[in-house]
Motif scaffolding. Sequence first.
Motif, PDB file in Angstrom:
ATOM      1  N   ALA A 115      22.084  45.967  62.168  1.00  0.00           N
ATOM      2  CA  ALA A 115      23.040  46.762  61.397  1.00  0.00           C
ATOM      3  C   ALA A 115      23.512  45.881  60.248  1.00  0.00           C
ATOM      4  O   ALA A 115      24.079  44.811  60.487  1.00  0.00           O
ATOM      5  CB  ALA A 115      24.212  47.193  62.258  1.00  0.00           C
ATOM      6  N   LYS A 116      23.280  46.317  59.020  1.00  0.00           N
ATOM      7  CA  LYS A 116      23.638  45.482  57.880  1.00  0.00           C
ATOM      8  C   LYS A 116      25.151  45.364  57.722  1.00  0.00           C
ATOM      9  O   LYS A 116      25.662  44.308  57.362  1.00  0.00           O
ATOM     10  CB  LYS A 116      23.013  46.042  56.604  1.00  0.00           C
ATOM     11  N   PHE A 156      31.717  46.906  49.737  1.00  0.00           N
ATOM     12  CA  PHE A 156      32.323  46.521  51.015  1.00  0.00           C
ATOM     13  C   PHE A 156      32.788  45.065  50.953  1.00  0.00           C
ATOM     14  O   PHE A 156      32.270  44.275  50.156  1.00  0.00           O
ATOM     15  CB  PHE A 156      31.318  46.654  52.154  1.00  0.00           C
ATOM     16  N   HIS A 157      33.693  44.728  51.845  1.00  0.00           N
ATOM     17  CA  HIS A 157      34.183  43.350  51.864  1.00  0.00           C
ATOM     18  C   HIS A 157      33.154  42.368  52.411  1.00  0.00           C
ATOM     19  O   HIS A 157      33.349  41.145  52.321  1.00  0.00           O
ATOM     20  CB  HIS A 157      35.512  43.237  52.625  1.00  0.00           C
ATOM     21  N   ASP A 158      32.035  42.864  52.957  1.00  0.00           N
ATOM     22  CA  ASP A 158      30.971  41.970  53.420  1.00  0.00           C
ATOM     23  C   ASP A 158      29.938  41.690  52.331  1.00  0.00           C
ATOM     24  O   ASP A 158      28.915  41.051  52.583  1.00  0.00           O
ATOM     25  CB  ASP A 158      30.294  42.525  54.676  1.00  0.00           C
ATOM     26  N   GLY A 159      30.203  42.182  51.115  1.00  0.00           N
ATOM     27  CA  GLY A 159      29.310  41.922  50.002  1.00  0.00           C
ATOM     28  C   GLY A 159      28.267  42.995  49.760  1.00  0.00           C
ATOM     29  O   GLY A 159      27.541  42.939  48.760  1.00  0.00           O
ATOM     30  N   ARG A 160      28.175  43.971  50.656  1.00  0.00           N
ATOM     31  CA  ARG A 160      27.215  45.055  50.485  1.00  0.00           C
ATOM     32  C   ARG A 160      27.887  46.235  49.780  1.00  0.00           C
ATOM     33  O   ARG A 160      29.088  46.232  49.547  1.00  0.00           O
ATOM     34  CB  ARG A 160      26.620  45.458  51.827  1.00  0.00           C
ATOM     35  N   ARG A 161      27.091  47.241  49.468  1.00  0.00           N
ATOM     36  CA  ARG A 161      27.630  48.413  48.806  1.00  0.00           C
ATOM     37  C   ARG A 161      26.953  49.670  49.342  1.00  0.00           C
ATOM     38  O   ARG A 161      25.911  49.597  50.014  1.00  0.00           O
ATOM     39  CB  ARG A 161      27.454  48.330  47.289  1.00  0.00           C
ATOM     40  N   ALA A 162      27.560  50.826  49.028  1.00  0.00           N
ATOM     41  CA  ALA A 162      27.050  52.105  49.517  1.00  0.00           C
ATOM     42  C   ALA A 162      27.334  53.188  48.496  1.00  0.00           C
ATOM     43  O   ALA A 162      28.337  53.123  47.767  1.00  0.00           O
ATOM     44  CB  ALA A 162      27.712  52.473  50.849  1.00  0.00           C
TER      45      ALA A 162
END
Length: 280
Positions: free
Chosen positions: A135-136, A10-16
Amino acid sequence: MSTNQPYVSFHDGRRAPQLGFGTWQIPEADAAAAIHTALEAGYRSIDTAYIYYNETGVGQGIARSGIARDELFIATKVWNNRHGHDSTKAALRESLDRLQLDYVDLYLIHWPVPMEGRYIDAWEAMIQLRDEGLAKSIGVCNFQVPQLQKLLDKTGALPVLNQIEVHPYFQQAELRAYQADHDIITEAWSPLGQGRVLENPALVAIAHKHQASTAQVILRWHLQSDRMAIPKSVTPARIQENFNLFNLHLDDEDMARIAALDDPEGRIGPDPDQFHLMKG
């Protein structure tokens, strides 16, 4: 269990995880068992929503799994009648209580309901929920280009993803292109077209070629198109089958044949510009 599951960033630095387990139309009484089966199969991403009325069962399935919380990616959604600064924040806290969780990995606006014009209020509340750690990551569902652009213009913050209807009969190329340009991940709901595409001759032929199921071919098409997808099933064998596709690879000819199935009139679900159901 497959161990080479792909992830998206994700563009917020997180992933899924790129492939998730959807729970739409899974009754509350069946949710815990379905979640158990999905997690046993290898899924680590679970998608639910307030309006599915199964958050409690989903939470029970998660709690019984014994899997560490930081290994799971859990998403839920705010319903249309809870758009607003205070109501959106209260809705997430209520969902967390039902899920028995301290936070969700992804919180989504379920529909924009543009006739009501309150999705900006909901989005501003979600930014605060993200900043509070409840919410992350935050995203939306069923938003069109003008609504996504308005989020950016009004708040300066774009969702990490937009969960929209995408399947071989309805591919939404223009919306997906806008999202790609703005680093918004596309996540496909009803990725199998609610079963309507499974008997398509072209897809059946591709499946035969690869000795795979038609569902596996379609899901692999989503993944190779850099989309997230959330197939749903309550049948254990189907849940397992849908997950066992990471060694499958479609060639350029396969991808082109699927692209040719697109129909601009192929939408199955509601038109997001018109959908305004408020009961919940």
